[in-house]
Design a protein around this motif. Structure first.
Motif, PDB file in Angstrom:
ATOM      1  N   VAL A   1       7.770   7.093  12.747  1.00 48.96           N
ATOM      2  CA  VAL A   1       6.785   7.620  12.143  1.00 48.96           C
ATOM      3  C   VAL A   1       5.954   5.976  11.515  1.00 48.96           C
ATOM      4  O   VAL A   1       7.295   4.925  11.284  1.00 48.96           O
ATOM      5  N   VAL A   2       4.818   6.137  11.202  1.00 45.21           N
ATOM      6  CA  VAL A   2       4.657   4.727  10.311  1.00 45.21           C
ATOM      7  C   VAL A   2       4.043   5.178   8.876  1.00 45.21           C
ATOM      8  O   VAL A   2       2.862   5.555   9.361  1.00 45.21           O
ATOM      9  N   PHE A   3       4.365   5.115   7.428  1.00 49.95           N
ATOM     10  CA  PHE A   3       3.186   4.767   6.978  1.00 49.95           C
ATOM     11  C   PHE A   3       2.588   4.447   6.798  1.00 49.95           C
ATOM     12  O   PHE A   3       2.469   2.962   7.250  1.00 49.95           O
ATOM     13  N   VAL A   4       1.164   5.124   6.758  1.00 44.77           N
ATOM     14  CA  VAL A   4      -0.319   3.631   6.221  1.00 44.77           C
ATOM     15  C   VAL A   4      -0.572   4.104   4.690  1.00 44.77           C
ATOM     16  O   VAL A   4      -1.171   4.807   4.738  1.00 44.77           O
ATOM     17  N   LEU A   5      -0.089   3.261   4.330  1.00 39.96           N
ATOM     18  CA  LEU A   5      -0.827   3.213   2.390  1.00 39.96           C
ATOM     19  C   LEU A   5      -1.313   1.995   1.613  1.00 39.96           C
ATOM     20  O   LEU A   5      -1.459   0.822   3.071  1.00 39.96           O
ATOM     21  N   GLY A   6      -1.768   1.706   0.730  1.00 37.92           N
ATOM     22  CA  GLY A   6      -3.027   1.319  -0.189  1.00 37.92           C
ATOM     23  C   GLY A   6      -4.424   2.247  -0.592  1.00 37.92           C
ATOM     24  O   GLY A   6      -3.959   3.159  -0.403  1.00 37.92           O
TER      25      GLY A   6
ATOM     26  N   PHE B   1      -2.090  -2.130   3.022  1.00 38.88           N
ATOM     27  CA  PHE B   1      -2.881  -2.798   3.169  1.00 38.88           C
ATOM     28  C   PHE B   1      -3.776  -3.254   1.312  1.00 38.88           C
ATOM     29  O   PHE B   1      -3.367  -1.930   0.279  1.00 38.88           O
ATOM     30  N   ASP B   2      -3.567  -4.097   0.971  1.00 36.99           N
ATOM     31  CA  ASP B   2      -3.735  -5.005   0.090  1.00 36.99           C
ATOM     32  C   ASP B   2      -5.436  -5.309  -0.423  1.00 36.99           C
ATOM     33  O   ASP B   2      -5.042  -6.330   0.271  1.00 36.99           O
ATOM     34  N   CYS B   3      -5.403  -4.491  -1.342  1.00 36.50           N
ATOM     35  CA  CYS B   3      -7.403  -4.821  -1.991  1.00 36.50           C
ATOM     36  C   CYS B   3      -7.179  -4.543  -3.384  1.00 36.50           C
ATOM     37  O   CYS B   3      -6.423  -4.308  -3.847  1.00 36.50           O
ATOM     38  N   PRO B   4      -8.201  -5.614  -3.786  1.00 33.27           N
ATOM     39  CA  PRO B   4      -8.473  -5.242  -5.560  1.00 33.27           C
ATOM     40  C   PRO B   4      -9.427  -4.231  -5.537  1.00 33.27           C
ATOM     41  O   PRO B   4      -9.995  -3.646  -4.462  1.00 33.27           O
ATOM     42  N   GLU B   5      -9.279  -3.515  -6.532  1.00 33.07           N
ATOM     43  CA  GLU B   5      -9.881  -2.607  -7.409  1.00 33.07           C
ATOM     44  C   GLU B   5     -11.304  -2.776  -6.728  1.00 33.07           C
ATOM     45  O   GLU B   5     -12.228  -1.879  -7.058  1.00 33.07           O
TER      46      GLU B   5
ATOM     47  N   VAL C   1       8.354  -2.879   3.953  1.00 35.02           N
ATOM     48  CA  VAL C   1       7.112  -2.761   3.686  1.00 35.02           C
ATOM     49  C   VAL C   1       6.928  -3.877   4.174  1.00 35.02           C
ATOM     50  O   VAL C   1       7.087  -5.277   4.327  1.00 35.02           O
ATOM     51  N   HIS C   2       5.489  -3.751   5.033  1.00 33.07           N
ATOM     52  CA  HIS C   2       4.296  -5.128   5.472  1.00 33.07           C
ATOM     53  C   HIS C   2       3.434  -4.921   4.760  1.00 33.07           C
ATOM     54  O   HIS C   2       2.552  -3.451   4.614  1.00 33.07           O
ATOM     55  N   TRP C   3       3.158  -6.167   4.341  1.00 28.68           N
ATOM     56  CA  TRP C   3       1.652  -6.327   3.187  1.00 28.68           C
ATOM     57  C   TRP C   3       1.376  -6.552   4.029  1.00 28.68           C
ATOM     58  O   TRP C   3       1.385  -7.901   4.897  1.00 28.68           O
ATOM     59  N   VAL C   4      -0.151  -6.195   4.437  1.00 29.74           N
ATOM     60  CA  VAL C   4      -1.306  -6.871   4.939  1.00 29.74           C
ATOM     61  C   VAL C   4      -2.182  -7.294   3.807  1.00 29.74           C
ATOM     62  O   VAL C   4      -3.105  -5.898   2.889  1.00 29.74           O
ATOM     63  N   ASN C   5      -3.121  -8.492   3.366  1.00 30.97           N
ATOM     64  CA  ASN C   5      -4.544  -8.222   2.126  1.00 30.97           C
ATOM     65  C   ASN C   5      -5.386  -7.852   3.395  1.00 30.97           C
ATOM     66  O   ASN C   5      -5.752  -8.649   4.863  1.00 30.97           O
ATOM     67  N   SER C   6      -5.995  -6.715   2.489  1.00 29.71           N
ATOM     68  CA  SER C   6      -7.287  -6.170   3.515  1.00 29.71           C
ATOM     69  C   SER C   6      -8.818  -6.232   2.991  1.00 29.71           C
ATOM     70  O   SER C   6      -9.808  -5.528   2.943  1.00 29.71           O
ATOM     71  N   ASN C   7      -8.375  -7.394   2.369  1.00 26.66           N
ATOM     72  CA  ASN C   7      -9.267  -8.304   1.941  1.00 26.66           C
ATOM     73  C   ASN C   7     -10.543  -8.874   2.611  1.00 26.66           C
ATOM     74  O   ASN C   7     -10.747 -10.377   1.721  1.00 26.66           O
ATOM     75  N   ARG C   8     -10.549  -8.755   3.666  1.00 27.09           N
ATOM     76  CA  ARG C   8     -10.680  -9.793   4.621  1.00 27.09           C
ATOM     77  C   ARG C   8     -12.000  -8.518   5.500  1.00 27.09           C
ATOM     78  O   ARG C   8     -11.995  -7.768   5.519  1.00 27.09           O
ATOM     79  N   ASP C   9     -12.688  -9.219   6.808  1.00 29.68           N
ATOM     80  CA  ASP C   9     -13.630  -8.292   7.742  1.00 29.68           C
ATOM     81  C   ASP C   9     -12.263  -7.585   8.365  1.00 29.68           C
ATOM     82  O   ASP C   9     -11.067  -8.018   8.524  1.00 29.68           O
ATOM     83  N   PRO C  10     -13.297  -6.680   8.799  1.00 27.06           N
ATOM     84  CA  PRO C  10     -11.842  -5.575   9.327  1.00 27.06           C
ATOM     85  C   PRO C  10     -11.526  -5.967  10.966  1.00 27.06           C
ATOM     86  O   PRO C  10      -9.625  -6.217  10.872  1.00 27.06           O
ATOM     87  N   GLU C  11     -11.834  -6.948  11.213  1.00 29.41           N
ATOM     88  CA  GLU C  11     -11.593  -8.049  12.991  1.00 29.41           C
ATOM     89  C   GLU C  11     -10.184  -9.076  12.224  1.00 29.41           C
ATOM     90  O   GLU C  11      -9.086  -8.791  12.797  1.00 29.41           O
ATOM     91  N   ALA C  12     -10.857  -9.365  11.002  1.00 27.16           N
ATOM     92  CA  ALA C  12      -9.085 -10.381  10.669  1.00 27.16           C
ATOM     93  C   ALA C  12      -8.087 -10.053  10.462  1.00 27.16           C
ATOM     94  O   ALA C  12      -6.681 -10.035  10.260  1.00 27.16           O
TER      95      ALA C  12
END
Ligand SMILES: Nc1ncnc2c1ncn2[C@@H]1O[C@H](COP(=O)(O)OP(=O)(O)O)[C@@H](O)[C@H]1O
Ligand SMILES: Nc1ccn([C@@H]2O[C@H](COP(=O)(O)OP(=O)(O)O)[C@@H](O)[C@H]2O)c(=O)n1
Length: 294
Positions: A114-119, A221-225, A271-282
């Motif tokens: 299992v990988v938990f996907v949170l954000g 997935f880290d993204c501003p509110e 935890v693997h932190w990914v900045n998701s405040n970019r376009d989906p492909e990035a």
């Protein structure tokens, strides 16, 4: 005798011992793929087995069979099951003891990876999971989607879930884990992205007590509110909770209850932190790298 030739009589024996309901037939494909996975696992480990007692790893097969019995659709046979006191655990125990009595067979616990996907709400969990499914063939289980489908059952439980989602509250793990386990068993697969779960300490602690589940890592997935709010308001999926009032409640629950879960796993280096405040492909270009060895 090849492992696959062993399979059919074994399945027949199991099914004969506990005649399955008509609904259970729907689980046959899942059962068969668990069995195939179990045989493959046993073949991989055969060098360590003695010639006199060929040990077959039957955990996955057993789990599939337990699913067949325990989660048969809510028909008259299911009510017969409940009146006779049959529970998923009792079915599993029956499968376990029967397998242990079969010559040359041994019980082995199933392992689900299992990988938990949170954000936060709207951080892009579902969007990224869809891409991972396409490239890596993993199974995506969204806790929110499972709960929304459960609402449609119209049961007392379903109505309770509906009310909680409308308030952005976290549904008790007894409901969510039941739905997740059922979906895992039915899938016939062993690698899962669990999206939107665990959402609080109660979810996490209950899930960690489950046997045979290996939590590989947490993808966050880290993204501003502000960005998440804008995304949700234009998501357009007809969700009753995608309105400003409920979104704000969900953000608060996320900070107060879900972030402590992320920090718990962070403390374990998981935890693997990914900045998701970019376009989906990035976002995906970074995300996919984490799955090359999963
Ligand atoms: N990286 C991104 N940039 C812009 N919009 C995105 C991005 N990722 C997802 N979206 C859009 O934002 C909304 C919320 O994304 P979704 O994947 O449903 O989030 P979550 O599952 O975390 O709630 C969707 O309409 C989706 O198409
Ligand atoms: N583990 C979970 C996941 C979702 N939920 C409920 O389902 C709602 C929607 O969750 P979701 O994961 O589909 O959506 P997002 O909030 O991530 O956009 C949450 O606000 C909770 O009310 C829950 O109770 N427990």
């Amino acid at each position: 005798m090849s492992a696959s030739r062993n399979l059919t009589p074994l399945l027949s024996t199991l099914l004969r011992r506990w005649p399955a309901s008509a609904a259970a037939a729907a689980y046959a494909p899942a059962l068969r793929s668990y069995a195939t996975a179990a045989v493959a696992a046993s073949a991989a480990g055969s060098s360590t087995q003695t010639a006199s007692r060929r040990t077959v790893s039957l955990g996955l097969l057993s789990a599939g069979f337990a699913a067949t019995c325990a989660f048969a659709a809510p028909t008259s046979s299911a009510s017969a099951d409940s009146s006779s006191g049959t529970t998923p655990e009792s079915v599993l125990n029956k499968v376990r003891s029967t397998i242990s009595q079969m010559p040359g067979m041994e019980w082995a616990a199933p392992t689900f990876h299992v990988v938990f996907v949170l954000g936060g709400p709207g951080s892009g969990k579902g969007t990224q999971c869809a891409k991972l499914v396409e490239e890596f063939g993993v199974v995506h289980l969204s806790a929110g989607d499972l709960l929304r489908a459960h609402v449609k059952s119209g049961t007392e439980d379903g109505n309770m879930v509906k009310a909680m989602i409308a308030e952005g509250k976290i549904v008790p793990s007894s409901v969510t884990i039941g739905l997740l386990k059922k979906a895992m068993l039915e899938s016939g697969k062993t690698k899962f992205l669990i999206d939107g779960f665990p959402r609080n300490a109660e979810n996490r602690e209950a899930f960690e007590k489950e046997d045979g589940i290996d939590i590989h890592f947490v993808l966050f997935f880290d993204c501003p509110e502000k960005v998440m709010e804008k995304r949700i308001l234009s998501r357009n999926e007809g969700r009753s909770d995608d309105n400003v009032k409920t979104i704000r409640k969900r953000f608060k629950v996320f900070i107060d209850q879900s972030m402590p879960v992320v920090n718990h796993y962070k403390g374990m280096g998981k935890v693997h932190w990914v900045n998701s405040n970019r376009d989906p492909e990035a976002v995906y270009a970074e995300t996919r790298k984490l799955f090359e060895n999963f």
